[in-house]
Design an enzyme around this catalytic site. Structure first.
Site, short mmCIF file in Angstrom:
data_model
loop_
_atom_site.label_atom_id
_atom_site.label_comp_id
_atom_site.label_asym_id
_atom_site.label_seq_id
_atom_site.Cartn_x
_atom_site.Cartn_y
_atom_site.Cartn_z
N ASP A 37 0.89 -1.13 0.17
CA ASP A 37 -0.10 -0.02 0.12
C ASP A 37 0.96 1.34 0.06
O ASP A 37 0.96 1.55 1.19
CB ASP A 37 -0.66 0.03 1.21
CG ASP A 37 -2.26 1.53 1.48
OD1 ASP A 37 -1.51 1.61 0.59
OD2 ASP A 37 -3.35 0.96 2.27
N HIS A 38 0.88 1.53 -1.06
CA HIS A 38 2.36 2.47 -1.09
C HIS A 38 1.77 4.17 -2.37
O HIS A 38 0.40 3.73 -3.38
CB HIS A 38 3.85 2.21 -2.09
CG HIS A 38 4.24 1.55 -1.32
ND1 HIS A 38 5.66 1.78 -0.93
CD2 HIS A 38 4.27 0.19 -0.23
CE1 HIS A 38 6.73 1.24 -0.31
NE2 HIS A 38 5.45 0.35 0.07
N GLY A 106 4.65 3.11 9.30
CA GLY A 106 4.60 3.35 7.91
C GLY A 106 5.89 3.79 7.82
O GLY A 106 7.08 4.08 8.51
N GLU A 107 6.11 4.12 6.28
CA GLU A 107 7.31 4.73 5.74
C GLU A 107 7.50 6.44 5.56
O GLU A 107 6.51 7.31 5.17
CB GLU A 107 7.58 4.34 4.25
CG GLU A 107 8.43 2.87 5.03
CD GLU A 107 7.64 1.99 4.57
OE1 GLU A 107 6.18 2.44 4.07
OE2 GLU A 107 7.68 0.95 5.22
N SER A 173 9.19 -4.32 14.61
CA SER A 173 11.04 -4.92 13.68
C SER A 173 12.00 -5.02 14.78
O SER A 173 12.50 -4.80 14.91
CB SER A 173 11.35 -3.43 13.06
OG SER A 173 11.07 -2.75 13.24
N GLY A 174 11.01 -4.64 15.85
CA GLY A 174 12.21 -4.90 17.28
C GLY A 174 10.84 -4.29 18.69
O GLY A 174 9.58 -5.17 18.53
N LYS A 194 13.61 -13.58 11.53
CA LYS A 194 14.38 -13.46 13.02
C LYS A 194 13.41 -13.92 13.70
O LYS A 194 12.71 -13.28 14.68
CB LYS A 194 14.24 -11.75 13.46
CG LYS A 194 15.86 -11.08 12.68
CD LYS A 194 16.03 -9.86 13.39
CE LYS A 194 16.74 -8.82 12.34
NZ LYS A 194 17.06 -7.55 12.43
#
Length: 324
Positions: A37-38, A106-107, A173-174, A194
Site C-alpha cells: 500500500d504505497h 509506515g514510511e 521490527s523490534g 528473526k
C-alpha cells in the site's frame, strides 16, 4: 506445513495487471496473497504506485478462494484510522471473509505527501497503537467518539459491517513494535526471519497467533537477467528498516543504494531458476517459526513466467519444508 503466499507489489505493475496476476496466483495454488500500500515506488525503475484499495476491491471480485491482505497499510497520516476501518470492513464484505488488515507505522516515502511532517519513531508507534484501538472499536459496531493528542473521531459508525471483522496484523521490527503487536494484533508481520521478533511477540501475548513473513525472489531461466532485474528494482530491500522508514523519495533510495552491486543483491535475493536456492531462502523463515511466507517476484513483466514455474516446480518443493 508453512503456507506460501503471493505478493501483489503495487510499485511494480499497473492495477489491471496486478489483478490479473493474483487471479493467476490463485490458479497456481498459492495459499494467500498480500498487497503493498504505497504512494511512491521505492525506486523510479519500478515505475508504479496504484491505489491498493481499488486493486483489492477488484481482486476480491476477480478471485474466489485466495485470501487477501494489506502488507501493510499505515493508518495514521495518509489515512485516518476511521477511514481505514471503513475500507477494511468493505473489503471483508466484498471478499466474503477473505481479507486481513495488515497495519504498520509506515514510511516517510508514502506518508509525507499529506504535508503533516514525519513524526519520530516513538510517536509513530503511539499513533499506531491508538489507530488499532479506534479500528477495533469501530469493528465492534455502534457509534465511536475519540479525542486525543493524535486523533479525533466524532460520532463515527460503520454501517456495513461483516459478521466477522477482518483479523488485524501488525508489522514488527523490534521490542516496542512486538509489544504492541502481541497486545493488540491477531497476527504478526515481519520482513526478516528473526526468531527473536516472534519470541518477543509471544512474550507480549502473541503465542499461538499466525506469523507472516515476506521475501523477494527473482525467477528467470536466464540468471544474469534475474540478477540485473533484482538490482535495478530491489537493491533497496537490503537496507536497514530504520533507514528505509526515514527516506522521503525514490531519489533518496537511489542515492542511498548507489554503491550496492548486483552481486550484493544476488547474495541476498535468490535469482535464476534453481529451485534449491529458493527453498533455502524460505527455510530461515520456517525455522524461525513463521507460519506463512509471501513471495515477491521482482519485476512486473516477469510474473507469468514465475507463476507458471511456481505452480509446476516451486510450490511442490516448498510444501516439503516442515513447519514448526
Amino acid at each position: 506445513m508453512v503456507q506460501i503466499g503471493y505478493a501483489m507489489m503495487t510499485e511494480q505493475a499497473g492495477p489491471r495487471e496486478l489483478v490479473e496476476h493474483v487471479v493467476r496466483a490463485e490458479e497456481a495454488g498459492f495459499d494467500f496473497s498480500v498487497t503493498s500500500d504505497h504512494f511512491f515506488p521505492w525506486l523510479e525503475s519500478q515505475g508504479h504506485a496504484s491505489y491498493a484499495w481499488s486493486v483489492l476491491g477488484a481482486a476480491a471480485q476477480a478471485t474466489s478462494r485466495i485470501p487477501l491482505m494489506t502488507y501493510v497499510t499505515c493508518p495514521t497520516l495518509r489515512y485516518h484510522p476511521a477511514v481505514v476501518a471503513q475500507k477494511a470492513a468493505t473489503l471483508q464484505l466484498l471478499s466474503e471473509g477473505r481479507f486481513r488488515l495488515g497495519l504498520g507505522s509506515g514510511e516517510n516515502l508514502n506518508e509525507h505527501v499529506v504535508g503533516c511532517g514525519w513524526p519520530t519513531v516513538d510517536v509513530r508507534q503511539e499513533m499506531l497503537a491508538e489507530a488499532v484501538e479506534i479500528i477495533r472499536e469501530l469493528f465492534a459496531g455502534g457509534y465511536v467518539a475519540h479525542h486525543s493528542s493524535h486523533f479525533d473521531v466524532e460520532s463515527a459508525r460503520l454501517w456495513d459491517l461483516p459478521d466477522r471483522p477482518p483479523p488485524i496484523g501488525v508489522a514488527v521490527s523490534g521490542e516496542w513494535s512486538c509489544e504492541l503487536a502481541g497486545r493488540l494484533a491477531d497476527l504478526v508481520i515481519a520482513v526478516e526471519p528473526k526468531a527473536e521478533l516472534l519470541e518477543a511477540f509471544d512474550r507480549h501475548g502473541g503465542a499461538g497467533k499466525p506469523r507472516v513473513g515476506q521475501l523477494p525472489v527473482s525467477y528467470d531461466p536466464d540468471r544474469a537477467a534475474a540478477v540485473r532485474r533484482a538490482h535495478e528494482q530491489f537493491r533497496w530491500f537490503g537496507g536497514c528498516w530504520k533507514v528505509n522508514a526515514e527516506l522521503p523519495t525514490p531519489a533518496s533510495f537511489a542515492a542511498a543504494t548507489r554503491f550496492v552491486r548486483p552481486e550484493d543483491v544476488a547474495g541476498a535475493i535468490p535469482c535464476g531458476d534453481d529451485v534449491a536456492d529458493f527453498v533455502e531462502a524460505v527455510r530461515p523463515y520456517v525455522e524461525a517459526g513463521f507460519t506463512e511466507v509471501a513471495l515477491i517476484q521482482v519485476g512486473g513483466d516477469a510474473q507469468h513466467g514465475f507463476l507458471d514455474w511456481a505452480q509446476q516446480t516451486l510450490l511442490p518443493a516448498l510444501r516439503e519444508l516442515p513447519g514448526r
